[in-house]
Write an enzyme that holds these catalytic residues in place. Structure first.
Site, PDB file in Angstrom:
ATOM      1  N   HIS A 175      16.284  52.144   8.256  1.00  0.00           N
ATOM      2  CA  HIS A 175      15.213  53.121   8.035  1.00  0.00           C
ATOM      3  C   HIS A 175      13.945  52.396   7.641  1.00  0.00           C
ATOM      4  O   HIS A 175      13.980  51.404   6.924  1.00  0.00           O
ATOM      5  CB  HIS A 175      15.596  54.154   6.961  1.00  0.00           C
ATOM      6  CG  HIS A 175      16.097  53.541   5.694  1.00  0.00           C
ATOM      7  ND1 HIS A 175      17.385  53.060   5.559  1.00  0.00           N
ATOM      8  CD2 HIS A 175      15.484  53.297   4.513  1.00  0.00           C
ATOM      9  CE1 HIS A 175      17.548  52.562   4.351  1.00  0.00           C
ATOM     10  NE2 HIS A 175      16.406  52.683   3.697  1.00  0.00           N
ATOM     11  N   ARG A 192      11.375  63.226   4.006  1.00  0.00           N
ATOM     12  CA  ARG A 192      10.768  62.771   2.752  1.00  0.00           C
ATOM     13  C   ARG A 192      11.856  62.127   1.895  1.00  0.00           C
ATOM     14  O   ARG A 192      12.967  62.659   1.803  1.00  0.00           O
ATOM     15  CB  ARG A 192      10.143  63.945   1.993  1.00  0.00           C
ATOM     16  CG  ARG A 192       8.961  64.513   2.718  1.00  0.00           C
ATOM     17  CD  ARG A 192       8.137  65.479   1.887  1.00  0.00           C
ATOM     18  NE  ARG A 192       7.206  66.132   2.793  1.00  0.00           N
ATOM     19  CZ  ARG A 192       6.066  65.586   3.219  1.00  0.00           C
ATOM     20  NH1 ARG A 192       5.702  64.396   2.773  1.00  0.00           N
ATOM     21  NH2 ARG A 192       5.288  66.216   4.076  1.00  0.00           N
ATOM     22  N   ASP A 193      11.505  61.010   1.271  1.00  0.00           N
ATOM     23  CA  ASP A 193      12.465  60.343   0.396  1.00  0.00           C
ATOM     24  C   ASP A 193      12.801  61.265  -0.776  1.00  0.00           C
ATOM     25  O   ASP A 193      11.916  61.876  -1.387  1.00  0.00           O
ATOM     26  CB  ASP A 193      11.883  59.013  -0.105  1.00  0.00           C
ATOM     27  CG  ASP A 193      12.958  58.096  -0.675  1.00  0.00           C
ATOM     28  OD1 ASP A 193      13.217  57.049  -0.075  1.00  0.00           O
ATOM     29  OD2 ASP A 193      13.533  58.449  -1.734  1.00  0.00           O
TER      30      ASP A 193
HETATM   31  P1  5GP Z   1      16.798  51.636   0.800  1.00  0.00           P
HETATM   32  O1  5GP Z   1      16.840  51.168  -0.626  1.00  0.00           O
HETATM   33  O2  5GP Z   1      18.164  51.678   1.404  1.00  0.00           O
HETATM   34  O3  5GP Z   1      15.806  50.891   1.639  1.00  0.00           O
HETATM   35  O4  5GP Z   1      16.228  53.101   0.742  1.00  0.00           O
HETATM   36  C1  5GP Z   1      17.027  54.237   0.739  1.00  0.00           C
HETATM   37  C2  5GP Z   1      16.147  55.379   0.334  1.00  0.00           C
HETATM   38  O5  5GP Z   1      16.805  56.574   0.712  1.00  0.00           O
HETATM   39  C3  5GP Z   1      15.877  55.450  -1.165  1.00  0.00           C
HETATM   40  O6  5GP Z   1      14.463  55.386  -1.397  1.00  0.00           O
HETATM   41  C4  5GP Z   1      16.480  56.783  -1.573  1.00  0.00           C
HETATM   42  O7  5GP Z   1      15.704  57.455  -2.537  1.00  0.00           O
HETATM   43  C5  5GP Z   1      16.556  57.545  -0.252  1.00  0.00           C
HETATM   44  N1  5GP Z   1      17.673  58.479  -0.157  1.00  0.00           N
HETATM   45  C6  5GP Z   1      18.978  58.237  -0.477  1.00  0.00           C
HETATM   46  N2  5GP Z   1      19.731  59.309  -0.220  1.00  0.00           N
HETATM   47  C7  5GP Z   1      18.887  60.251   0.277  1.00  0.00           C
HETATM   48  C8  5GP Z   1      19.091  61.599   0.735  1.00  0.00           C
HETATM   49  O8  5GP Z   1      20.197  62.145   0.729  1.00  0.00           O
HETATM   50  N3  5GP Z   1      18.001  62.272   1.177  1.00  0.00           N
HETATM   51  C9  5GP Z   1      16.762  61.697   1.211  1.00  0.00           C
HETATM   52  N4  5GP Z   1      15.745  62.453   1.668  1.00  0.00           N
HETATM   53  N5  5GP Z   1      16.529  60.436   0.792  1.00  0.00           N
HETATM   54  C10 5GP Z   1      17.587  59.724   0.335  1.00  0.00           C
END
Ligand code: 5GP
Ligand code: ZN
Length: 111
Positions: A101, A30-31
């Site tokens: 991701h 989960r985010d």
């Molecule tokens: P991006 O912007 O790189 O596509 O998305 C990264 C996502 O990873 C963001 O929505 C952020 O909230 C999530 N995220 C970042 N660090 C962590 C973490 O340590 N644990 C979890 N579960 N989500 C994370």
């Protein structure tokens, strides 16, 4: 595994995180900062920086990520109401974690 990659550390269990799905190729979590009632991240175990870095040998993996997304959407109960799946690519595309991701966001009430 890439040094200083938070998702590699989650996959390697150096940082605790609940896996809501896992198999030999990927995990789903989960985010931490959900942008919707359902916000999952489907993350390959292989460290790939972004969609810009995928190779022909990754095609099966990417296809399976979509199949896993479909299954998780159903499990989360958002398959019929609808959801979005997407990759952010590099800074200009909104990417903040540079380990590939797939976002799955859903559970919206658009009634
Ligand atoms: P991006 O912007 O790189 O596509 O998305 C990264 C996502 O990873 C963001 O929505 C952020 O909230 C999530 N995220 C970042 N660090 C962590 C973490 O340590 N644990 C979890 N579960 N989500 C994370
Ligand atoms: Zn990584």
């Amino acid at each position: 595994m890439a040094a200083d990659c938070i998702f590699c550390k989650i996959i390697g269990k150096e940082i605790p995180s609940e896996f809501i799905y896992e198999d030999e190729d990927m995990i789903a979590i989960r985010d931490i900062n959900p942008k919707a009632p359902v916000h999952l991240l489907i993350i390959p175990r292989k460290h790939i920086r972004s969609i810009n870095d995928i190779e022909a040998c990754d095609e099966a993996l990417l296809g399976r990520m979509m199949t896993v997304a479909k299954g998780l959407a159903a499990k989360e109960g958002t398959d019929q109401s609808g959801y979005r799946v997407f990759f952010n690519v590099e800074k200009g595309g909104g990417q903040e974690v540079f380990h590939l991701h797939l976002h799955l966001v859903g559970g919206f009430d658009r009634s």
